[in-house]
Design a protein around this motif. Structure first.
Motif, PDB file in Angstrom:
ATOM      1  N   VAL A 189       0.859  -1.178   0.000  1.00 27.70           N
ATOM      2  CA  VAL A 189       0.000   0.000   0.000  1.00 27.70           C
ATOM      3  C   VAL A 189       0.899   1.233   0.000  1.00 27.70           C
ATOM      4  O   VAL A 189       1.918   1.268   0.684  1.00 27.70           O
ATOM      5  CB  VAL A 189      -0.934   0.033   1.230  1.00 27.70           C
ATOM      6  N   ALA A 190       0.521   2.238  -0.777  1.00 26.59           N
ATOM      7  CA  ALA A 190       1.359   3.433  -0.906  1.00 26.59           C
ATOM      8  C   ALA A 190       0.671   4.675  -0.378  1.00 26.59           C
ATOM      9  O   ALA A 190      -0.558   4.804  -0.422  1.00 26.59           O
ATOM     10  CB  ALA A 190       1.739   3.656  -2.375  1.00 26.59           C
ATOM     11  N   SER A 191       1.470   5.595   0.095  1.00 34.97           N
ATOM     12  CA  SER A 191       0.996   6.931   0.455  1.00 34.97           C
ATOM     13  C   SER A 191       0.906   7.783  -0.805  1.00 34.97           C
ATOM     14  O   SER A 191       1.788   7.745  -1.655  1.00 34.97           O
ATOM     15  CB  SER A 191       1.957   7.586   1.443  1.00 34.97           C
ATOM     16  N   GLY A 192      -0.158   8.557  -0.910  1.00 38.58           N
ATOM     17  CA  GLY A 192      -0.304   9.469  -2.039  1.00 38.58           C
ATOM     18  C   GLY A 192      -0.154  10.927  -1.636  1.00 38.58           C
ATOM     19  O   GLY A 192      -0.582  11.827  -2.365  1.00 38.58           O
ATOM     20  N   GLU A 193       0.494  11.178  -0.477  1.00 35.08           N
ATOM     21  CA  GLU A 193       0.543  12.541   0.068  1.00 35.08           C
ATOM     22  C   GLU A 193       1.293  13.504  -0.843  1.00 35.08           C
ATOM     23  O   GLU A 193       0.874  14.649  -1.042  1.00 35.08           O
ATOM     24  CB  GLU A 193       1.183  12.518   1.458  1.00 35.08           C
ATOM     25  N   LEU A 194       2.407  13.070  -1.388  1.00 34.79           N
ATOM     26  CA  LEU A 194       3.187  13.964  -2.248  1.00 34.79           C
ATOM     27  C   LEU A 194       2.412  14.308  -3.516  1.00 34.79           C
ATOM     28  O   LEU A 194       2.392  15.468  -3.951  1.00 34.79           O
ATOM     29  CB  LEU A 194       4.524  13.301  -2.604  1.00 34.79           C
ATOM     30  N   ALA A 195       1.747  13.321  -4.099  1.00 36.50           N
ATOM     31  CA  ALA A 195       0.943  13.566  -5.290  1.00 36.50           C
ATOM     32  C   ALA A 195      -0.262  14.435  -4.963  1.00 36.50           C
ATOM     33  O   ALA A 195      -0.699  15.253  -5.789  1.00 36.50           O
ATOM     34  CB  ALA A 195       0.492  12.247  -5.908  1.00 36.50           C
ATOM     35  N   ALA A 196      -0.810  14.291  -3.755  1.00 38.49           N
ATOM     36  CA  ALA A 196      -1.927  15.146  -3.344  1.00 38.49           C
ATOM     37  C   ALA A 196      -1.482  16.597  -3.270  1.00 38.49           C
ATOM     38  O   ALA A 196      -2.205  17.514  -3.673  1.00 38.49           O
ATOM     39  CB  ALA A 196      -2.471  14.664  -2.002  1.00 38.49           C
ATOM     40  N   ARG A 197      -0.277  16.809  -2.771  1.00 39.84           N
ATOM     41  CA  ARG A 197       0.251  18.173  -2.632  1.00 39.84           C
ATOM     42  C   ARG A 197       0.444  18.849  -3.985  1.00 39.84           C
ATOM     43  O   ARG A 197       0.083  20.022  -4.157  1.00 39.84           O
ATOM     44  CB  ARG A 197       1.589  18.117  -1.897  1.00 39.84           C
ATOM     45  N   ASP A 198       0.993  18.113  -4.958  1.00 42.40           N
ATOM     46  CA  ASP A 198       1.388  18.742  -6.227  1.00 42.40           C
ATOM     47  C   ASP A 198       0.411  18.484  -7.369  1.00 42.40           C
ATOM     48  O   ASP A 198       0.294  19.318  -8.277  1.00 42.40           O
ATOM     49  CB  ASP A 198       2.765  18.225  -6.660  1.00 42.40           C
ATOM     50  N   LEU A 199      -0.274  17.347  -7.343  1.00 41.61           N
ATOM     51  CA  LEU A 199      -1.081  16.949  -8.501  1.00 41.61           C
ATOM     52  C   LEU A 199      -2.575  16.885  -8.192  1.00 41.61           C
ATOM     53  O   LEU A 199      -3.360  16.472  -9.052  1.00 41.61           O
ATOM     54  CB  LEU A 199      -0.622  15.577  -9.022  1.00 41.61           C
ATOM     55  N   GLY A 200      -2.954  17.283  -7.001  1.00 42.95           N
ATOM     56  CA  GLY A 200      -4.369  17.207  -6.634  1.00 42.95           C
ATOM     57  C   GLY A 200      -4.872  15.781  -6.538  1.00 42.95           C
ATOM     58  O   GLY A 200      -6.072  15.521  -6.671  1.00 42.95           O
ATOM     59  N   TRP A 201      -3.941  14.841  -6.294  1.00 45.64           N
ATOM     60  CA  TRP A 201      -4.318  13.432  -6.260  1.00 45.64           C
ATOM     61  C   TRP A 201      -5.221  13.123  -5.077  1.00 45.64           C
ATOM     62  O   TRP A 201      -4.966  13.543  -3.956  1.00 45.64           O
ATOM     63  CB  TRP A 201      -3.074  12.552  -6.167  1.00 45.64           C
ATOM     64  N   ARG A 202      -6.309  12.404  -5.343  1.00 48.51           N
ATOM     65  CA  ARG A 202      -7.147  11.867  -4.274  1.00 48.51           C
ATOM     66  C   ARG A 202      -8.010  10.756  -4.841  1.00 48.51           C
ATOM     67  O   ARG A 202      -8.200  10.651  -6.054  1.00 48.51           O
ATOM     68  CB  ARG A 202      -8.027  12.946  -3.633  1.00 48.51           C
ATOM     69  N   MET A 203      -8.512   9.939  -3.939  1.00 49.45           N
ATOM     70  CA  MET A 203      -9.398   8.844  -4.327  1.00 49.45           C
ATOM     71  C   MET A 203     -10.812   9.400  -4.434  1.00 49.45           C
ATOM     72  O   MET A 203     -11.506   9.573  -3.432  1.00 49.45           O
ATOM     73  CB  MET A 203      -9.322   7.729  -3.290  1.00 49.45           C
ATOM     74  N   ARG A 204     -11.238   9.686  -5.638  1.00 48.70           N
ATOM     75  CA  ARG A 204     -12.563  10.280  -5.855  1.00 48.70           C
ATOM     76  C   ARG A 204     -13.669   9.233  -5.950  1.00 48.70           C
ATOM     77  O   ARG A 204     -14.850   9.585  -5.977  1.00 48.70           O
ATOM     78  CB  ARG A 204     -12.544  11.123  -7.135  1.00 48.70           C
ATOM     79  N   HIS A 205     -13.296   7.968  -6.067  1.00 44.84           N
ATOM     80  CA  HIS A 205     -14.268   6.916  -6.268  1.00 44.84           C
ATOM     81  C   HIS A 205     -14.163   5.863  -5.156  1.00 44.84           C
ATOM     82  O   HIS A 205     -13.071   5.481  -4.758  1.00 44.84           O
ATOM     83  CB  HIS A 205     -14.042   6.230  -7.621  1.00 44.84           C
ATOM     84  N   SER A 206     -15.319   5.402  -4.710  1.00 45.69           N
ATOM     85  CA  SER A 206     -15.359   4.333  -3.714  1.00 45.69           C
ATOM     86  C   SER A 206     -15.094   2.988  -4.394  1.00 45.69           C
ATOM     87  O   SER A 206     -15.082   2.878  -5.631  1.00 45.69           O
ATOM     88  CB  SER A 206     -16.731   4.293  -3.044  1.00 45.69           C
ATOM     89  N   LEU A 207     -14.918   1.964  -3.571  1.00 42.33           N
ATOM     90  CA  LEU A 207     -14.721   0.628  -4.118  1.00 42.33           C
ATOM     91  C   LEU A 207     -15.932   0.210  -4.946  1.00 42.33           C
ATOM     92  O   LEU A 207     -15.785  -0.370  -6.033  1.00 42.33           O
ATOM     93  CB  LEU A 207     -14.482  -0.372  -2.981  1.00 42.33           C
TER      94      LEU A 207
END
Length: 325
Positions: free
Chosen positions: A287-305
């Protein structure tokens, strides 16, 4: 300001193409259709059929389409198969990238977003992977992706190439009912195809040291992934700083058993997966952290399972018997 998407007729590439269109960024596609489908490329998007190993074709495409940046998604993506076909994997993922980078340099194209992979990490010894987690790839596929990152870094030092690489794990779902995953090795297509044929899906191992005994992975929606590619392209185009590598992860992960439960709920097909032996080399959790991508690329999980499963199932049903096997 055209962005060339290599592999733009594939599952991920076609979603990136449409995300670029939605962002009003001109786009063109090159794809050899070894796994992609031409029908995935919108008719208004310039499409060149060919391999990146053809240097003349790549140069001609860059010039004729007035390309200023590349989103490089094309490649041989099957980690397990790469063990049996290492030379083919290196040819498609390393030799082709060398040809692409040479052509870009000759045509003065100095921006690239590279579709890398979490396979670069191998089997990490941490609960949450970050960009600084040591890379220890365990397959020719993972090695070839890491070499791709090295090629970008070395070329950047020599020429000033602006680049970033996106590492991600299991891509699922559909952003449009006419786009679907055709991989014969990915979990969702495998399970859906078995259900479509009236067969019972299986889980490879239920005795891992995880809450429900099955492997835990990051599953991310393909539309969210496409948006991250566009955000990276925009930052490069605007001259804004980017990191050399970003992880696109959920931060939490989902187990295979949870995936099966969601598929049962969404499809309405009542099944109990059979339990098969573990597959060699499958780690219990990645499992990976997406914190850096959230900071620069607006990365987030927009969809549920459930969103992921429902969109993928709808696309699979729409494909019907036309689904390639």
């Amino acid at each position: 300001m055209t962005w060339l998407v290599t592999g733009g007729a594939g599952y991920i590439g076609s979603h990136v193409v449409r995300a670029l269109q939605d962002a009003d960024l001109p786009v063109a596609v090159i794809d050899d259709l070894s796994t992609g489908l031409e029908q995935f490329v919108p008719p208004e998007v310039p499409f060149v059929r060919g391999t990146l190993l053809d240097a003349d074709l790549v140069r001609r495409t860059l010039r004729e389409q007035r390309v200023t940046g590349v989103i490089h998604i094309a490649g041989f993506k099957y980690a397990g198969v790469s063990v049996q076909q290492p030379l083919h994997t290196y040819e498609q993922n390393v030799s082709a990238m060398v040809t692409l980078l040479k052509a870009m340099q000759e045509c003065e194209v100095n921006m690239i977003v590279f579709s890398s992979s979490a396979a670069t990490f191998g089997t990490p010894d941490v609960d949450l992977v970050t960009e600084t987690t040591p890379t220890r790839p365990e397959s020719p596929y993972g090695e070839s992706k890491l070499i791709g990152e090295w090629l970008l870094a070395d070329t950047a030092r020599a020429t000033g190439l602006r680049h970033t690489s996106l590492r991600y794990f299991n891509v699922v779902g559909s952003g449009s009912p006419d786009l679907y995953d055709v991989s014969p090795h990915n979990l969702f297509p495998l399970v859906f195809d078995m259900l479509y044929r009236g067969e019972t899906p299986r889980i490879n191992g239920d005795d891992y040291p995880t809450p429900d005994g099955t492997c835990v992975r990051d599953y991310i929606h393909v539309a969210d992934l496409a948006l991250a590619h566009v955000a990276a392209a925009r930052r490069l185009q605007a001259g804004e700083p980017v990191e050399p590598v970003y992880n696109l992860g959920s931060g939490t992960g989902t187990s295979v058993r949870e995936i099966m439960t969601a598929i049962r709920k969404v499809t309405g097909i009542d099944f109990e997966p059979t339990i098969a032996p573990r597959r060699p080399g499958d780690p219990a959790r990645i499992v990976a952290s997406g914190e850096l991508a959230a900071r620069d690329l607006g990365w987030r999980m927009r969809h549920s399972l459930e969103d992921m499963v429902r969109s993928a199932w709808e696309a699979r049903q729409r494909a019907g018997d036309a689904y390639p096997r």
